[in-house]
Motif scaffolding. Structure first.
Motif, mmCIF file in Angstrom:
data_model
loop_
_atom_site.group_PDB
_atom_site.id
_atom_site.type_symbol
_atom_site.label_atom_id
_atom_site.label_comp_id
_atom_site.label_asym_id
_atom_site.label_seq_id
_atom_site.Cartn_x
_atom_site.Cartn_y
_atom_site.Cartn_z
ATOM 1 N N MET A 126 0.860 -1.184 0.000
ATOM 2 C CA MET A 126 0.000 0.000 0.000
ATOM 3 C C MET A 126 0.901 1.239 0.000
ATOM 4 O O MET A 126 1.173 1.823 1.045
ATOM 5 N N PRO A 127 1.415 1.633 -1.192
ATOM 6 C CA PRO A 127 2.377 2.749 -1.252
ATOM 7 C C PRO A 127 1.878 4.008 -0.552
ATOM 8 O O PRO A 127 2.581 4.582 0.279
ATOM 9 N N MET A 128 0.662 4.455 -0.884
ATOM 10 C CA MET A 128 0.082 5.603 -0.191
ATOM 11 C C MET A 128 -0.694 5.066 1.007
ATOM 12 O O MET A 128 -1.749 4.456 0.856
ATOM 13 N N LEU A 129 -0.159 5.273 2.192
ATOM 14 C CA LEU A 129 -0.727 4.689 3.404
ATOM 15 C C LEU A 129 -2.085 5.312 3.717
ATOM 16 O O LEU A 129 -2.209 6.537 3.835
ATOM 17 N N TYR A 130 -3.085 4.455 3.853
ATOM 18 C CA TYR A 130 -4.441 4.937 4.104
ATOM 19 C C TYR A 130 -4.517 5.741 5.400
ATOM 20 O O TYR A 130 -4.014 5.327 6.450
ATOM 21 N N GLY A 131 -5.149 6.913 5.327
ATOM 22 C CA GLY A 131 -5.368 7.745 6.509
ATOM 23 C C GLY A 131 -4.133 8.425 7.043
ATOM 24 O O GLY A 131 -4.169 9.011 8.133
ATOM 25 N N SER A 132 -3.029 8.383 6.295
ATOM 26 C CA SER A 132 -1.758 8.851 6.855
ATOM 27 C C SER A 132 -1.702 10.359 7.070
ATOM 28 O O SER A 132 -0.870 10.842 7.838
ATOM 29 N N ARG A 133 -2.573 11.097 6.429
ATOM 30 C CA ARG A 133 -2.568 12.552 6.653
ATOM 31 C C ARG A 133 -3.278 12.908 7.964
ATOM 32 O O ARG A 133 -3.145 14.023 8.452
ATOM 33 N N GLN A 134 -4.050 11.969 8.495
ATOM 34 C CA GLN A 134 -4.635 12.142 9.823
ATOM 35 C C GLN A 134 -3.864 11.232 10.765
ATOM 36 O O GLN A 134 -4.327 10.161 11.159
ATOM 37 N N HIS A 135 -2.647 11.651 11.099
ATOM 38 C CA HIS A 135 -1.710 10.770 11.796
ATOM 39 C C HIS A 135 -1.523 11.121 13.262
ATOM 40 O O HIS A 135 -0.857 10.400 13.986
ATOM 41 N N ARG A 136 -2.096 12.226 13.705
ATOM 42 C CA ARG A 136 -1.933 12.594 15.111
ATOM 43 C C ARG A 136 -3.167 13.329 15.600
ATOM 44 O O ARG A 136 -3.946 13.877 14.815
ATOM 45 N N ARG A 137 -3.319 13.352 16.897
ATOM 46 C CA ARG A 137 -4.502 13.965 17.512
ATOM 47 C C ARG A 137 -4.112 15.278 18.163
ATOM 48 O O ARG A 137 -3.220 15.323 19.014
ATOM 49 N N SER A 138 -4.773 16.354 17.743
ATOM 50 C CA SER A 138 -4.531 17.666 18.347
ATOM 51 C C SER A 138 -5.595 18.012 19.373
ATOM 52 O O SER A 138 -5.326 18.677 20.360
ATOM 53 N N TYR A 139 -6.836 17.568 19.138
ATOM 54 C CA TYR A 139 -7.923 17.845 20.070
ATOM 55 C C TYR A 139 -8.791 16.592 20.098
ATOM 56 O O TYR A 139 -8.270 15.500 20.259
ATOM 57 N N ARG A 140 -10.092 16.713 19.951
ATOM 58 C CA ARG A 140 -10.967 15.541 19.870
ATOM 59 C C ARG A 140 -11.058 15.129 18.398
ATOM 60 O O ARG A 140 -11.989 15.521 17.693
ATOM 61 N N GLU A 141 -10.076 14.338 17.976
ATOM 62 C CA GLU A 141 -9.990 13.947 16.581
ATOM 63 C C GLU A 141 -9.785 12.441 16.470
ATOM 64 O O GLU A 141 -9.286 11.792 17.390
ATOM 65 N N SER A 142 -10.178 11.919 15.316
ATOM 66 C CA SER A 142 -9.952 10.498 15.050
ATOM 67 C C SER A 142 -8.477 10.260 14.740
ATOM 68 O O SER A 142 -7.745 11.176 14.386
ATOM 69 N N LEU A 143 -8.068 9.010 14.877
ATOM 70 C CA LEU A 143 -6.723 8.589 14.501
ATOM 71 C C LEU A 143 -6.872 7.515 13.430
ATOM 72 O O LEU A 143 -6.698 6.315 13.681
ATOM 73 N N ASP A 144 -7.214 7.945 12.226
ATOM 74 C CA ASP A 144 -7.611 7.044 11.151
ATOM 75 C C ASP A 144 -6.538 6.032 10.799
ATOM 76 O O ASP A 144 -6.809 4.839 10.650
ATOM 77 N N CYS A 145 -5.304 6.495 10.625
ATOM 78 C CA CYS A 145 -4.246 5.611 10.158
ATOM 79 C C CYS A 145 -3.940 4.519 11.186
ATOM 80 O O CYS A 145 -3.860 3.334 10.842
ATOM 81 N N ALA A 146 -3.787 4.909 12.443
ATOM 82 C CA ALA A 146 -3.463 3.948 13.493
ATOM 83 C C ALA A 146 -4.553 2.888 13.620
ATOM 84 O O ALA A 146 -4.265 1.683 13.716
ATOM 85 N N PHE A 147 -5.810 3.310 13.576
ATOM 86 C CA PHE A 147 -6.917 2.360 13.715
ATOM 87 C C PHE A 147 -6.972 1.420 12.521
ATOM 88 O O PHE A 147 -7.226 0.212 12.668
ATOM 89 N N ALA A 148 -6.728 1.953 11.309
ATOM 90 C CA ALA A 148 -6.757 1.123 10.106
ATOM 91 C C ALA A 148 -5.666 0.053 10.154
ATOM 92 O O ALA A 148 -5.901 -1.105 9.789
ATOM 93 N N LEU A 149 -4.479 0.426 10.611
ATOM 94 C CA LEU A 149 -3.381 -0.540 10.713
ATOM 95 C C LEU A 149 -3.722 -1.648 11.700
ATOM 96 O O LEU A 149 -3.452 -2.836 11.454
ATOM 97 N N GLN A 150 -4.315 -1.280 12.820
ATOM 98 C CA GLN A 150 -4.696 -2.282 13.816
ATOM 99 C C GLN A 150 -5.785 -3.215 13.271
ATOM 100 O O GLN A 150 -5.793 -4.413 13.554
ATOM 101 N N GLU A 151 -6.691 -2.644 12.477
ATOM 102 C CA GLU A 151 -7.750 -3.457 11.873
ATOM 103 C C GLU A 151 -7.156 -4.479 10.895
ATOM 104 O O GLU A 151 -7.547 -5.646 10.886
ATOM 105 N N LEU A 152 -6.186 -4.045 10.088
ATOM 106 C CA LEU A 152 -5.539 -4.954 9.137
ATOM 107 C C LEU A 152 -4.778 -6.062 9.869
ATOM 108 O O LEU A 152 -4.788 -7.220 9.442
ATOM 109 N N GLN A 153 -4.130 -5.688 10.964
ATOM 110 C CA GLN A 153 -3.416 -6.689 11.748
ATOM 111 C C GLN A 153 -4.388 -7.733 12.294
ATOM 112 O O GLN A 153 -4.121 -8.939 12.247
ATOM 113 N N THR A 154 -5.517 -7.286 12.799
ATOM 114 C CA THR A 154 -6.535 -8.191 13.328
ATOM 115 C C THR A 154 -7.057 -9.134 12.249
ATOM 116 O O THR A 154 -7.383 -10.299 12.519
ATOM 117 N N MET A 155 -7.113 -8.646 10.997
ATOM 118 C CA MET A 155 -7.619 -9.452 9.883
ATOM 119 C C MET A 155 -6.583 -10.450 9.376
ATOM 120 O O MET A 155 -6.875 -11.249 8.478
#
Length: 382
Positions: A126-155
């Protein structure tokens, strides 16, 4: 790298190799397959293709499913995906929708599900990492990339190979899964020397400039292996307001030695709208820079290419180098100022190494290959 016979010694393989192209990644997968077929042939192994037929059709309601049309039982399976390919469309209730990164990620998961746990191992290119532009939390924000990676690992995904991740620290989200963040440095330098034959990599004629603080590591590497000086810009932002989800840039401030009369190379991970790259080019020209070459691993040009057409015509930019790791709009490929960097052979090396459980450290660190390339062109520094 090992020779073809070692890479295609059937006795040393983890399992039979299989490639699956997720929708939108067919072009890149075919190029990868071409290299693998050629190496197999050189090793005395005749293969028509390593690609396994698959698809992700949609129902008229918009629901989708993943289909794999051949047996993959016991295969060392590699899924190639381009989550940035916005050229694909599907119909939903009679309306045509463009595929978003979210849609592509769902297709990846559908193909993993379609494998039904029958593959020996699943790796994801996956050359362009999914959700990688939302890679850190500044306030009440999602962490898309981290959650997606964990989901793939679980699968059940064992390895992920990505290129020039926006923040490589994302691998901390899945410390027990293989995640390799690869830089196409050698491929870019090779393209530079191929397309700009009058380039001279010496301190008096060439300089590397980082466009911001976040891009320092990649530009430091270029400056180091080429033996030239490094400068940088930092973005002065207005933190009192937010425009389009971020604090607007007030100015690009330069730190470094004089660029007067020198060719300049500016590397970044992504050219999105391209405004920052053009602002930097203007600032460098005002300081007397000779030619300016921009490089982005992902040259997506979300606002079109017209502004870069004008910059090229005005002599502001001498060229833009971008990889084929994600979709490039057709008009971009026809531009005189755009130079494509092919990374398919690089990915094929990774796949071959993983398929034989070989070390990939030499593939990740291309320093020796860069030195050989510079020596070939008479530019190797002592």
């Amino acid at each position: 790298m090992a020779d073809a016979k070692e890479f295609f010694n059937f006795e040393n393989r983890v399992a039979e190799l299989g490639l699956i192209a997720a929708p939108g990644a067919e072009e890149l997968t075919k190029k990868i397959d071409h290299h693998l077929i050629q190496w197999a042939k050189e090793a005395g192994v005749e293969m028509e293709t390593f690609i396994i037929e698959s698809e992700c059709p949609r129902f008229s309601s918009g629901d989708g499913k993943g289909l794999i049309r051949s047996s993959i039982r016991g295969d060392d399976l590699f899924i190639v995906a381009d989550v940035g390919n916005y050229s694909l469309r599907y119909k939903m209730f009679g309306h045509e929708n463009m595929m978003s990164p979210d849609d592509h990620f769902q297709n990846i998961k559908r193909l993993i599900q379609a494998a039904s746990g029958k593959a020996h191992r699943i790796s994801l290119i996956m050359p362009m990492l999914y959700g990688s532009r939302q890679h850190r939390r500044s306030y009440r924000e999602s962490l898309d990339c981290a959650f997606a990676l964990q989901e793939l690992q679980t699968m059940g995904v064992s390895n992920i190979i990505t290129f020039d991740a926006h923040d490589p620290r994302m691998q901390n989200a899945v410390p027990l899964m293989g995640l390799d963040n690869v830089m196409p440095t050698y491929q870019v330098i090779k393209a530079l020397l191929r397309d700009i034959p009058d380039l001279s990599f010496d301190r008096d004629h060439f300089m590397v400039i980082s466009p911001d603080e976040g891009a320092m590591n990649r530009n430091m590497y270029y400056a180091s292996v080429l033996g030239v000086n490094l400068g940088m810009f930092y973005k002065r932002r207005d933190y009192s307001r937010i425009v389009n989800g971020r604090n607007p840039i007030v100015a690009h401030e330069y730190l470094g030695e004089s660029v007067e009369g020198k060719d300049i190379f500016v590397a970044d991970d992504i050219i999105s709208s391209g405004e920052s790259m053009l602002d930097i080019a203007v600032a460098l020209k005002e300081k007397g820079a000779k030619r300016i070459f921009a490089n982005a691993t992902y040259a997506i040009f979300t606002n079109g290419v017209e502004a870069f057409d004008k910059a090229y015509e005005d002599g502001l930019l001498a060229g833009v180098f971008g990889t084929n790791l994600t979709y490039r709009r057709p008009e971009l490929l026809n531009r005189e100022w755009f130079h494509e960097v092919d990374c398919s052979k690089y990915i094929a090396y990774f796949i071959s190494a993983l398929n034989h459980d070989m070390s990939i450290s030499a593939v990740i660190d291309p320093h020796e290959r860069i030195n050989t390339l510079l020596k070939k062109h008479g530019m190797l520094k002592d």
